[in-house]
Design an enzyme around this catalytic site. Structure first.
Site, short mmCIF file in Angstrom:
data_model
loop_
_atom_site.label_atom_id
_atom_site.label_comp_id
_atom_site.label_asym_id
_atom_site.label_seq_id
_atom_site.Cartn_x
_atom_site.Cartn_y
_atom_site.Cartn_z
N GLN A 243 1.61 -6.56 5.24
CA GLN A 243 1.91 -6.23 3.86
C GLN A 243 3.24 -6.87 3.51
O GLN A 243 3.66 -7.77 4.24
CB GLN A 243 1.88 -4.72 3.69
CG GLN A 243 0.49 -4.13 4.06
CD GLN A 243 0.30 -2.67 3.71
OE1 GLN A 243 1.10 -2.04 3.07
NE2 GLN A 243 -0.83 -2.11 4.17
N TYR B 265 -6.59 -9.31 11.29
CA TYR B 265 -5.30 -9.11 11.95
C TYR B 265 -5.43 -9.56 13.40
O TYR B 265 -6.47 -9.33 14.02
CB TYR B 265 -4.92 -7.63 11.93
CG TYR B 265 -4.68 -7.06 10.55
CD1 TYR B 265 -3.46 -7.24 9.90
CD2 TYR B 265 -5.68 -6.35 9.88
CE1 TYR B 265 -3.24 -6.71 8.63
CE2 TYR B 265 -5.47 -5.83 8.61
CZ TYR B 265 -4.24 -6.01 8.00
OH TYR B 265 -4.03 -5.49 6.74
N ASN C 271 -12.06 -0.98 -1.04
CA ASN C 271 -11.41 -1.57 0.13
C ASN C 271 -12.22 -1.30 1.39
O ASN C 271 -12.60 -0.15 1.65
CB ASN C 271 -10.01 -0.95 0.30
CG ASN C 271 -9.31 -1.45 1.55
OD1 ASN C 271 -8.90 -2.60 1.60
ND2 ASN C 271 -9.19 -0.61 2.57
N GLU C 272 -12.50 -2.33 2.15
CA GLU C 272 -13.12 -2.22 3.49
C GLU C 272 -14.22 -1.15 3.53
O GLU C 272 -14.22 -0.26 4.38
CB GLU C 272 -12.05 -1.92 4.56
CG GLU C 272 -11.09 -3.07 4.73
CD GLU C 272 -10.14 -2.96 5.92
OE1 GLU C 272 -10.05 -1.87 6.54
OE2 GLU C 272 -9.49 -3.96 6.24
N GLU D 8 -6.13 -9.50 3.10
CA GLU D 8 -5.31 -8.87 4.14
C GLU D 8 -5.34 -9.80 5.35
O GLU D 8 -6.42 -10.03 5.92
CB GLU D 8 -5.84 -7.49 4.54
CG GLU D 8 -5.58 -6.42 3.52
CD GLU D 8 -5.95 -5.02 4.01
OE1 GLU D 8 -5.78 -4.74 5.20
OE2 GLU D 8 -6.42 -4.24 3.16
N ASN E 71 -6.67 1.32 2.85
CA ASN E 71 -7.42 2.56 3.11
C ASN E 71 -7.01 3.67 2.15
O ASN E 71 -7.80 4.54 1.80
CB ASN E 71 -7.19 3.00 4.56
CG ASN E 71 -7.73 1.99 5.56
OD1 ASN E 71 -8.59 1.17 5.23
ND2 ASN E 71 -7.22 2.02 6.78
N GLU F 41 0.85 -1.19 0.00
CA GLU F 41 0.00 0.00 0.00
C GLU F 41 0.88 1.24 0.00
O GLU F 41 2.02 1.21 0.50
CB GLU F 41 -0.87 -0.04 1.28
CG GLU F 41 -1.78 1.16 1.44
CD GLU F 41 -2.84 0.96 2.53
OE1 GLU F 41 -2.79 -0.05 3.24
OE2 GLU F 41 -3.71 1.84 2.64
O1 AHR Z 1 -2.95 -3.05 6.04
C1 AHR Z 1 -3.22 -1.89 6.79
C2 AHR Z 1 -4.67 -1.45 6.69
O2 AHR Z 1 -5.49 -2.42 7.30
C3 AHR Z 1 -5.25 -1.33 5.31
O3 AHR Z 1 -4.99 -0.11 4.73
C4 AHR Z 1 -6.72 -1.50 5.54
O4 AHR Z 1 -7.37 -2.06 4.45
C5 AHR Z 1 -6.80 -2.35 6.78
O5 AHR Z 1 -7.65 -1.81 7.72
#
Ligand code: AHR
Length: 504
Positions: free
Chosen positions: A352, A247, A175-176, A295, A75, A30
């Site tokens: 990432q 995550y 995205n999201e 992700e 994001n 990103e």
């Molecule tokens: O990977 C970091 C962030 O995590 C990304 O920008 C977003 O898509 C997610 O919330």
């Protein structure tokens, strides 16, 4: 007398749950922090090539054999004008980047990314902006990238030095979009409608592309799982994949519970598959939607430092998690969770790739090194291709704050018919004792153990740094043995194991 804990694993060549799509070993990059600037791209660095790409970084990326890289966000993409990153560099605008409160110079953009993917031996997976923009920008970017020539956008690409189309096959519809933090956040109905219409025009420009629609940002979102059902109700016939993001962190230093989190990831995957199939039934469709877990990772170490960063810097050090040995075990468990549903998870991206919550770290102007989490990702990517085999496991288990009956043994197997290789990936979640693995492997006549790799460390919080880059590193020192059908192996306490077999 102390009796060692034992787990059994039964495996047969016929226990196939599906072919593994190589793209489950993808990654994500990103425009965030030093992911690009100071990561992949650093003109002036001693290892930079004529494009400004760091060769030292490229070497580690190539070693990982990454099949696909998602770009440019995240994001970031929800406020991004893709046109800012094309054409002569000196004419590209500097912009306030609102997602991460930074300055974006746009020195690196779409064409540089495609050049980089070629050098890295990988394929681009491009995300479009469905936050601040919409259908028009979506159709234009596909025309710029994939149309041969003779139109405004395709001829502009030629003018920019790229006569051949980039032919980007995989596209994310935003995205999201379920997250209130997202620029242009939408309700499921609002997003479903625009994703359908954007996807429709993108396919009109290039019918060969594949589309990923946004699922929930994680399984704790208040709108999960209704979001998936509503969005798929709108978009089912135009999209191919739905995204999942997740995550994990060990904020309260409860490592047994941290190691158990992948159990929740499996439940998340299974729930999303259920929703896809519910909408399939509702629509009487013949089409099956697959999953793009685009992700996933451990992310929490850098949260405090990030909160203190001054806004509006160029490439500030953001999300620079320095990973511990225990994080590598969690990454190993997450990879196993993806493999367990390889029949439906066809794309996945570790988030990432460089510097930003990443397996590869650099110092701007300095060296590059492998984080602890590099290793399970490397092993899965190198040895986990072919078909996924789901073993039958009988393991002692434990309870945690979040989960009951968490098996100490987490394992999955892969078989590659082209190379006659079988691999068992296994994590021993027991922090106190080794686990004796007793296996029975059916229909693998002629196979022998070629290597039993272990990743262990006496300190769960051990890290790799530029000065001590091999503090946590795998060894080929495991004791796995195959005698006829009978496998025995000792899985050291708190360990990642890769038991590799080959025929002949
Ligand atoms: O990977 C970091 C962030 O995590 C990304 O920008 C977003 O898509 C997610 O919330």
């Amino acid at each position: 007398m102390c009796v060692a804990k034992k787990a059994t694993l039964t495996l047969d060549k016929s226990f196939r749950i599906g072919d593994i799509d190589d793209r489950i070993y993808g990654a994500f990059i990103e425009h965030l922090g030093r992911g690009i600037y100071g990561g992949l791209y650093e003109p002036g660095h001693p290892s930079a090539d004529e494009n400004g790409f760091r060769q030292d970084v490229l070497e580690l990326v190539k070693d990982l054999n990454v099949p696909v890289v998602r770009y440019p966000g995240g994001n970031f993409v929800s406020g991004y004008n893709w046109e800012d990153g094309i054409g002569p560099r000196e004419q590209r605008p500097r912009r306030l980047e609102l997602a991460w409160k930074s300055i974006e110079t746009n020195e690196f953009g779409l064409n540089e990314f495609v050049d980089w993917t070629e050098k890295a031996g990988t394929e681009p997976m491009m995300a479009i902006n469905l936050g601040s923009r919409g259908i028009d920008a979506a159709r234009n970017i596909v025309e710029y990238c994939n149309h041969s020539s003779g139109t405004y956008w395709s001829d502009l690409r030629t003018k920019h030095g790229y006569a051949e189309p980039h032919n980007i096959k995989l596209w994310c519809l935003g995205n999201e979009m379920d997250g209130p933090w997202q620029i242009g956040h939408k309700t499921a109905d609002e997003y479903g409608r625009i994703a359908l219409e954007a996807g429709k025009v993108m396919r009109l420009v290039d019918p060969t592309i594949e589309l990923v629609v946004c699922g929930s940002s994680n399984d704790r979102m208040p709108t999960f799982p209704d979001w998936e059902a509503t969005v798929l109700d709108h978009t089912y016939e135009v999209v191919d994949y739905i995204s999942l993001h997740q995550y994990f962190g060990n904020r309260d230093n409860d490592t047994p519970n941290f190691l158990a989190q992948s159990v929740g990831m499996e439940a998340f995957i299974n729930t999303v598959i259920g929703i896809c199939d519910y909408i399939k039934a509702k629509k009487r469709s013949k089409k099956t939607i697959h999953l793009s877990f685009d992700e996933w990772n451990v992310w929490y170490h850098s949260n405090e430092a990030d909160a203190k960063q001054e806004p509006w810097q160029v490439a500030p050090p953001l999300l620079e998690d320095v990973y511990t040995f225990e994080d590598a075990l969690v990454v190993g468990c997450m990879l196993i969770s993806l493999l367990k549903r390889a029949d439906r998870v066809k794309i996945a991206c570790i988030a990432q790739l460089v510097n930003v919550i990443a397996p590869i770290m650099t110092r701007t102007g300095g060296g590059v090194w492998r984080q602890t989490t590099y290793y399970p990702y490397l092993h899965a990517s190198l040895y986990g291709r072919g078909a996924a085999l789901l073993p039958v496991i009988d393991s002692p288990a434990y309870d945690t704050k979040d989960f009951c009956d968490v098996p100490y043994l987490e394992a999955m197997a892969t078989v590659n018919d082209e190379t006659d290789e079988l691999t068992i990936f296994a994590v021993n979640r027991d922090l106190e004792e080794p686990l004796i693995l007793e296996g029975r492997l059916g229909n693998f006549e002629g196979y022998r153990v070629v290597e039993h790799i272990t990743l262990t460390h006496p300190d769960l919080k051990a890290r790799n740094t530029e000065d001590n880059p091999d503090n946590v590193a795998p060894k080929s020192d495991g004791d796995a043995k195959l005698d006829g059908e009978l496998l025995t192996a000792t899985l050291p306490k708190a360990s990642w194991n890769v038991i590799r077999f080959k025929k002949g």
